[in-house]
Design a protein around this motif. Structure first.
Motif, PDB file in Angstrom:
ATOM      1  N   ASP A   1       0.723  -1.182  -0.085  1.00 18.27           N
ATOM      2  CA  ASP A   1       0.129  -0.008   0.037  1.00 18.27           C
ATOM      3  C   ASP A   1       0.766   1.190   0.148  1.00 18.27           C
ATOM      4  O   ASP A   1       1.995   1.263   0.665  1.00 18.27           O
TER       5      ASP A   1
ATOM      6  N   SER B   1      -7.588   5.909  10.267  1.00 23.15           N
ATOM      7  CA  SER B   1      -7.409   5.967   8.899  1.00 23.15           C
ATOM      8  C   SER B   1      -8.587   6.781   8.217  1.00 23.15           C
ATOM      9  O   SER B   1      -9.772   6.871   8.814  1.00 23.15           O
TER      10      SER B   1
ATOM     11  N   HIS C   1      -2.887  -3.750   8.814  1.00 24.18           N
ATOM     12  CA  HIS C   1      -1.741  -3.925   8.726  1.00 24.18           C
ATOM     13  C   HIS C   1      -0.468  -2.938   8.986  1.00 24.18           C
ATOM     14  O   HIS C   1       0.563  -3.249   9.812  1.00 24.18           O
TER      15      HIS C   1
ATOM     16  N   ARG D   1      -5.779   8.359   2.897  1.00 26.15           N
ATOM     17  CA  ARG D   1      -5.830   8.086   1.626  1.00 26.15           C
ATOM     18  C   ARG D   1      -6.913   8.737   0.726  1.00 26.15           C
ATOM     19  O   ARG D   1      -8.015   9.217   1.246  1.00 26.15           O
TER      20      ARG D   1
ATOM     21  N   GLU E   1     -10.698  -2.348   1.921  1.00 34.26           N
ATOM     22  CA  GLU E   1      -9.145  -1.910   1.654  1.00 34.26           C
ATOM     23  C   GLU E   1      -8.644  -0.975   2.725  1.00 34.26           C
ATOM     24  O   GLU E   1      -7.605  -1.281   3.192  1.00 34.26           O
TER      25      GLU E   1
ATOM     26  N   MET F   1      -5.641  -2.164   5.438  1.00 34.55           N
ATOM     27  CA  MET F   1      -4.513  -1.349   5.294  1.00 34.55           C
ATOM     28  C   MET F   1      -4.186  -1.059   6.769  1.00 34.55           C
ATOM     29  O   MET F   1      -2.947  -0.732   7.315  1.00 34.55           O
TER      30      MET F   1
END
Length: 191
Positions: A61, A134, A117, A77, A110, A114
């Protein structure tokens, strides 16, 4: 690496243009980048102890922005779609000239994958659990409709400032912040 408060206002550009009968001086405002917008919005919330790193590659990513500060790590993002978006927990649809088109995989799935992770990577690196939040931002879409989504999804970067303001606890020490910022800056992709 970029400290949040170091952004400088850009001066408007002046240039000579030829009119029909005379030349005149025209003021052109410089284009605004997403980095400038984020810095402008969070400048008063995030003081000197926050750092922002652009284009960080963690695993497969590439994150557009990583904000690191005492309240945790904030991943941003950016989805640059220019069509209308309708998003629920189950599906994400884009408006096309032929109708609505479903998007697979779901952008929120997604983003969650991410985030998990990044949490595991930072836990291994720092030796402690690091709070990671996020965001998915759609700055270029003309219309965004979000229904029943638990994640942070918006059209503007104001949602980042709102979440940072609502987070009351300061969990990370200065050494941990610097360690995370250094780790992210080592993985920065220069575009």
């Amino acid at each position: 690496m970029l400290q949040v408060l170091t952004a400088v206002k850009k001066e408007p550009e002046k240039r000579q243009t030829k009119g029909l009968f005379r030349t005149k001086e025209e003021v052109i405002t410089p284009p605004k980048s997403y980095t400038d917008e984020i810095v402008e919005i969070i400048r008063h919330t995030c003081r000197f102890d926050w750092m922002m790193i652009e284009h960080v590659q963690l695993g497969d990513d590439v994150l557009d922005y990583v904000l690191v500060g005492p309240k945790g790590v904030f991943l941003v993002r950016i989805n640059r779609t220019t069509s209308a978006v309708h998003m629920t927990n189950r599906d994400c649809r884009l408006e096309t000239p032929l109708g609505w088109k479903n998007i697979y995989p779901h952008p929120m799935e997604e983003l969650e994958r991410m985030t998990k992770h990044v949490r595991s990577v930072l836990k291994r690196q720092c030796g402690q659990a690091v709070p990671v939040t996020s965001f998915l931002i759609f700055p270029e879409t003309p219309r965004l409709k979000v229904e029943r989504i638990k994640a942070n999804c918006a059209e503007t970067f104001d949602v980042i400032d709102d979440v940072i303001t609502k987070t009351k606890l300061e969990l990370l020490s200065e050494a941990t912040i610097k360690h995370i910022a250094y780790y992210c800056s080592e993985r920065q992709v220069h575009k």
